[in-house]
Design a protein around this motif. Structure first.
Motif, PDB file in Angstrom:
ATOM      1  N   VAL A 143       0.589  -1.381   0.571  1.00 25.04           N
ATOM      2  CA  VAL A 143      -0.165   0.265  -0.173  1.00 25.04           C
ATOM      3  C   VAL A 143       1.006   1.440   0.451  1.00 25.04           C
ATOM      4  O   VAL A 143       1.448   1.457   1.078  1.00 25.04           O
ATOM      5  N   VAL A 144       0.649   1.805  -1.010  1.00 27.93           N
ATOM      6  CA  VAL A 144       2.392   3.188  -1.415  1.00 27.93           C
ATOM      7  C   VAL A 144       0.837   4.372  -1.081  1.00 27.93           C
ATOM      8  O   VAL A 144       0.254   4.581  -2.204  1.00 27.93           O
ATOM      9  N   THR A 145       1.602   5.510   0.014  1.00 30.13           N
ATOM     10  CA  THR A 145       1.094   6.328   0.001  1.00 30.13           C
ATOM     11  C   THR A 145       1.922   7.250  -0.639  1.00 30.13           C
ATOM     12  O   THR A 145       3.970   7.017  -0.032  1.00 30.13           O
ATOM     13  N   PHE A 146       1.895   8.805  -0.979  1.00 26.61           N
ATOM     14  CA  PHE A 146       2.443   9.862  -1.015  1.00 26.61           C
ATOM     15  C   PHE A 146       2.015  11.344  -0.433  1.00 26.61           C
ATOM     16  O   PHE A 146       3.602  11.672  -0.746  1.00 26.61           O
ATOM     17  N   LYS A 147       1.587  11.217   0.595  1.00 28.20           N
ATOM     18  CA  LYS A 147       0.942  12.150   1.414  1.00 28.20           C
ATOM     19  C   LYS A 147       0.629  11.560   2.747  1.00 28.20           C
ATOM     20  O   LYS A 147      -0.460  11.162   2.173  1.00 28.20           O
ATOM     21  N   ARG A 148       0.174  12.870   3.072  1.00 31.74           N
ATOM     22  CA  ARG A 148       0.218  12.734   4.601  1.00 31.74           C
ATOM     23  C   ARG A 148      -1.878  11.870   4.108  1.00 31.74           C
ATOM     24  O   ARG A 148      -2.294  11.697   5.253  1.00 31.74           O
ATOM     25  N   ASP A 149      -2.356  12.760   3.491  1.00 30.29           N
ATOM     26  CA  ASP A 149      -3.812  13.152   3.128  1.00 30.29           C
ATOM     27  C   ASP A 149      -3.895  12.022   2.964  1.00 30.29           C
ATOM     28  O   ASP A 149      -5.581  11.493   2.602  1.00 30.29           O
ATOM     29  N   GLN A 150      -3.282  11.048   2.173  1.00 30.64           N
ATOM     30  CA  GLN A 150      -3.447   9.427   1.399  1.00 30.64           C
ATOM     31  C   GLN A 150      -3.957   8.921   2.685  1.00 30.64           C
ATOM     32  O   GLN A 150      -4.696   7.523   2.669  1.00 30.64           O
ATOM     33  N   ARG A 151      -3.622   9.031   3.850  1.00 29.33           N
ATOM     34  CA  ARG A 151      -3.951   7.843   4.831  1.00 29.33           C
ATOM     35  C   ARG A 151      -4.883   6.930   5.290  1.00 29.33           C
ATOM     36  O   ARG A 151      -4.958   5.867   5.562  1.00 29.33           O
ATOM     37  N   ASP A 152      -5.881   8.141   5.063  1.00 27.81           N
ATOM     38  CA  ASP A 152      -7.650   6.827   5.200  1.00 27.81           C
ATOM     39  C   ASP A 152      -7.782   6.565   3.788  1.00 27.81           C
ATOM     40  O   ASP A 152      -8.156   5.320   4.389  1.00 27.81           O
ATOM     41  N   ASP A 153      -7.428   6.990   3.072  1.00 25.02           N
ATOM     42  CA  ASP A 153      -7.729   5.636   1.669  1.00 25.02           C
ATOM     43  C   ASP A 153      -6.622   4.368   1.961  1.00 25.02           C
ATOM     44  O   ASP A 153      -6.851   3.190   2.181  1.00 25.02           O
ATOM     45  N   ALA A 154      -5.416   4.740   2.464  1.00 25.60           N
ATOM     46  CA  ALA A 154      -4.558   3.868   3.136  1.00 25.60           C
ATOM     47  C   ALA A 154      -5.359   2.549   3.711  1.00 25.60           C
ATOM     48  O   ALA A 154      -5.472   1.298   4.219  1.00 25.60           O
ATOM     49  N   ASP A 155      -5.749   3.359   4.956  1.00 22.44           N
ATOM     50  CA  ASP A 155      -6.763   2.638   5.754  1.00 22.44           C
ATOM     51  C   ASP A 155      -7.733   1.905   5.413  1.00 22.44           C
ATOM     52  O   ASP A 155      -7.974   0.674   5.653  1.00 22.44           O
ATOM     53  N   GLY A 156      -8.363   2.679   4.918  1.00 22.86           N
ATOM     54  CA  GLY A 156      -9.650   2.094   3.316  1.00 22.86           C
ATOM     55  C   GLY A 156      -9.067   0.501   3.073  1.00 22.86           C
ATOM     56  O   GLY A 156      -9.688  -0.711   3.335  1.00 22.86           O
ATOM     57  N   TRP A 157      -7.688  -0.022   2.828  1.00 21.29           N
ATOM     58  CA  TRP A 157      -7.216  -0.984   1.827  1.00 21.29           C
ATOM     59  C   TRP A 157      -6.537  -2.335   2.963  1.00 21.29           C
ATOM     60  O   TRP A 157      -7.408  -3.105   2.513  1.00 21.29           O
ATOM     61  N   ILE A 158      -6.249  -1.551   3.791  1.00 25.34           N
ATOM     62  CA  ILE A 158      -6.090  -1.987   4.552  1.00 25.34           C
ATOM     63  C   ILE A 158      -7.356  -2.598   5.923  1.00 25.34           C
ATOM     64  O   ILE A 158      -7.259  -4.351   5.768  1.00 25.34           O
ATOM     65  N   HIS A 159      -8.338  -1.944   5.601  1.00 29.93           N
ATOM     66  CA  HIS A 159      -9.481  -2.130   6.592  1.00 29.93           C
ATOM     67  C   HIS A 159     -10.512  -3.758   5.318  1.00 29.93           C
ATOM     68  O   HIS A 159     -10.655  -4.467   5.967  1.00 29.93           O
ATOM     69  N   GLY A 160      -9.976  -3.358   4.040  1.00 29.92           N
ATOM     70  CA  GLY A 160     -11.527  -3.558   3.192  1.00 29.92           C
ATOM     71  C   GLY A 160     -10.712  -5.139   2.951  1.00 29.92           C
ATOM     72  O   GLY A 160     -11.495  -5.989   2.495  1.00 29.92           O
ATOM     73  N   LEU A 161      -8.918  -5.721   3.105  1.00 30.14           N
ATOM     74  CA  LEU A 161      -8.978  -6.394   2.809  1.00 30.14           C
ATOM     75  C   LEU A 161      -8.426  -7.306   3.565  1.00 30.14           C
ATOM     76  O   LEU A 161      -7.761  -7.967   3.676  1.00 30.14           O
ATOM     77  N   ASP A 162      -8.759  -7.186   5.325  1.00 27.09           N
ATOM     78  CA  ASP A 162      -8.341  -7.235   6.106  1.00 27.09           C
ATOM     79  C   ASP A 162      -7.302  -7.691   6.502  1.00 27.09           C
ATOM     80  O   ASP A 162      -7.446  -8.938   7.355  1.00 27.09           O
ATOM     81  N   LEU A 163      -6.237  -6.815   6.294  1.00 25.46           N
ATOM     82  CA  LEU A 163      -5.129  -7.188   6.062  1.00 25.46           C
ATOM     83  C   LEU A 163      -4.184  -7.478   7.962  1.00 25.46           C
ATOM     84  O   LEU A 163      -3.809  -8.740   7.795  1.00 25.46           O
TER      85      LEU A 163
END
Length: 182
Positions: free
Chosen positions: A62-82
Motif C-alpha cells: 500500500v503506497v502513499t505519497f502524502k499524509r492526506d492519503q492515510r485514510d485511503d490506505a487504511d481503507g485498503w488495509i481494513h477492506g482487505l482485512d490485512l
C-alpha cells in the motif's frame, strides 16, 4: 522514379526497425512496472533492501505519497482485512522525497515514524526516501496524488496495481493475483 525508390527504402527501413524492436522488447505482459532497488527503513529505523527483502514471494504494498492519503490506505488495509489475514504478506510504504541533508532526513523520518509509534501497522511500515517522480516512472505509476496498491514479487515486478480509495471489485482482483501460483 528515384522518389519511388526512396519512399520504398524508407518503408522497408521502418519495417525492419519494427521487427527488430519486437524481438528486443520484453514480452511478459503480466509485469506492469518494477520497484526500483532502494533501501527503505522500518519503523525501528533499520534499513531494508527492496525488493529483495520483501516479506514474501508475493507481497501486497500500500503506497502513499502524502499524509492526506492515510485514510485511503487504511481503507485498503481494513477492506482487505490485512491485519487479520496471516496468509497475506503486506507492507505500508510511504514514499517521501529524499531530503538534501542528514538533519532534514532525520526530521522527515521522525515525522513519518512518529505517526506510527502506537499504530497497529507499525511493524508493516517500510518508508522509502527517494525521488518520488523517478519512483513513479519506474514502478509504472502515473500520479502521486492518490494511494496505490501493488502486488510485487521478490524481483520487484509489479504484477497488479490499482489506485484510489478501496473498492471491493479491485480488491478481489488484487487478492487473486496475490494468491495465484506462478
Amino acid at each position: 522514379m528515384n522518389k519511388l525508390w526512396i519512399n520504398t527504402a524508407g518503408w522497408m527501413g521502418a519495417v525492419v526497425a519494427a521487427v527488430s524492436l519486437a524481438f528486443v522488447t520484453p514480452t511478459d505482459s503480466s509485469v506492469m512496472g518494477k520497484l526500483p532497488f532502494t533501501v527503505a527503513k522500518r519503523a525501528d529505523r533499520q534499513p531494508v533492501a527492496l525488493p529483495a527483502d520483501l516479506p514474501a514471494h508475493r507481497t501486497l504494498v500500500v503506497v502513499t505519497f502524502k499524509r492526506d492519503q492515510r485514510d485511503d490506505a487504511d481503507g485498503w488495509i481494513h477492506g482487505l482485512d490485512l491485519r487479520r489475514a496471516p496468509h497475506i504478506q503486506w507492507v505500508r510504504m510511504p514514499v517521501i522525497d529524499s531530503p538534501a541533508d542528514d538533519s532534514a532526513r532525520t526530521a522527515a523520518e521522525d515525522r513519518v515514524f512518529g505517526h506510527f509509534d502506537s499504530h497497529p501497522d507499525r511493524q508493516s511500515v517500510l518508508a522509502v526516501f527517494t525521488d518520488r517522480e523517478a519512483f513513479l516512472r519506474r514502478t509504472g505509476l502515473t500520479r502521486h496524488d492518490r494511494v496505490h496498491v501493488l502486488v510485487l514479487n521478490r524481483e520487484g515486478d509489479v504484477l497488479a496495481r490499482t489506485e484510489g480509495p478501496y473498492e471491493a471489485g479491485r480488491a478481489m482482483a488484487l487478492r487473486e493475483t496475490l494468491l495465484e501460483d506462478d
